[in-house]
Design a protein around this motif. Structure first.
Motif, short mmCIF file in Angstrom:
data_model
loop_
_atom_site.label_atom_id
_atom_site.label_comp_id
_atom_site.label_asym_id
_atom_site.label_seq_id
_atom_site.Cartn_x
_atom_site.Cartn_y
_atom_site.Cartn_z
N ASP A 141 0.84 -1.19 0.00
CA ASP A 141 0.00 0.00 0.00
C ASP A 141 0.88 1.25 0.00
O ASP A 141 1.08 1.90 1.04
N VAL A 142 1.46 1.57 -1.16
CA VAL A 142 2.39 2.70 -1.24
C VAL A 142 2.05 3.62 -2.40
O VAL A 142 1.37 3.22 -3.35
N GLU A 196 4.56 6.04 1.98
CA GLU A 196 3.32 5.47 2.52
C GLU A 196 2.37 6.58 2.98
O GLU A 196 1.16 6.44 2.88
N ASP A 197 2.93 7.68 3.51
CA ASP A 197 2.08 8.75 4.05
C ASP A 197 2.83 10.08 3.87
O ASP A 197 3.76 10.37 4.63
N THR A 252 7.96 4.73 5.44
CA THR A 252 7.18 3.57 5.89
C THR A 252 6.46 4.01 7.17
O THR A 252 6.48 5.20 7.51
N ASP A 253 5.86 3.06 7.88
CA ASP A 253 5.14 3.45 9.10
C ASP A 253 6.11 3.96 10.16
O ASP A 253 5.84 4.93 10.87
#
Ligand SMILES: [Zn+2]
Length: 233
Positions: free
Chosen positions: A96-97, A183-184, A150-151
């Motif tokens: 999910d990227v 990712e965010d 990443t997270d």
């Protein structure tokens, strides 16, 4: 002053940082990069048993690729975030990227279908050292966590140097200083702001060459507005 060596490839940095007694290795390459790493270590006369710690910045196949092998071959202790236990046990990149350069989307879709670029040997990290306990404070090394690439993106710093993993970079498909995979992006931009407030002037990325922190400041607003596209719809 600590010595910093790079045992990585042309697309990926694997930093060796000198300790009072031995070395710390920050990140490994893809699984298929191990031979190259060993060859380079031999050439630089690095005795594998002198690598005391391996630090994992984040769980991507080009950073955790030969992590399991190097831990077995060196007897080094692993420093990584306990929160990454699940990702490390899965042995694969999270899908999910977002991609920061649309032009590279087809190439990324292709590489996403190739296990060699997306997977690594799964690892049980129950016994690993939690960096947030600051295990190398006596060596002058501080760990902290950023987010967005990443997270959880583990960073470390000493002297005027900050090792940022893939939170910002200028190599391997980077868009300016933006990592190719995000990712965010809101969390990533916030992390850049945190970096600017963090002690240390020189950023050492996972891909590309070290660059001054001041260079990043000019791009923060652009990064916040950057249009990203999803790798998988
Ligand atoms: Zn990465």
């Amino acid at each position: 002053m600590k010595t910093v060596l790079n045992l990585g490839t042309f697309y990926m940095n694997a930093y060796l940082i000198s300790l009072k007694d031995g070395w710390l290795l920050l990140d490994t390459g893809y699984p298929f990069d191990y031979k190259h790493f060993l060859r380079k270590a031999r050439r630089m006369k690095i005795d594998l048993s002198s690598i005391r710690y391996v630090v994992l910045s984040h769980v991507h196949a080009d950073h955790a690729g030969f992590l399991k092998k190097i831990l077995a071959d060196t007897g080094a202790k692993l420093i990584c975030l306990p929160a990454e236990k699940e990702r490390l046990a899965s042995g694969a990149n999270v899908k999910d990227v977002y991609i920061s350069r649309k032009v590279l989307l087809p190439l990324n879709k292709l590489s996403a279908a190739l296990p060699a670029f997306q997977t690594f040997e799964p690892l049980d990290v129950s016994g690993c050292i939690d960096p947030e306990t600051q295990p190398l404070a006596e060596e002058g090394i501080t760990f902290f966590v950023l987010h967005g690439h990443t997270d959880n993106d583990l960073c470390l710093r000493f002297e005027d140097k900050i090792f940022v993993g893939d939170v910002c970079m200028n190599g391997a498909g980077a868009a300016g200083y933006s990592p190719l995979w995000i990712e965010d992006n809101a969390a990533l931009t916030e992390s850049w702001r945190t970096l600017l407030q963090t002690e240390g002037d020189c950023l050492y990325p996972g891909h590309g060459k070290p660059f001054p922190k001041s260079a990043l400041a000019k791009f923060i607003d652009k990064q916040a507005r950057r249009k990203l596209c999803k790798l998988f719809k």
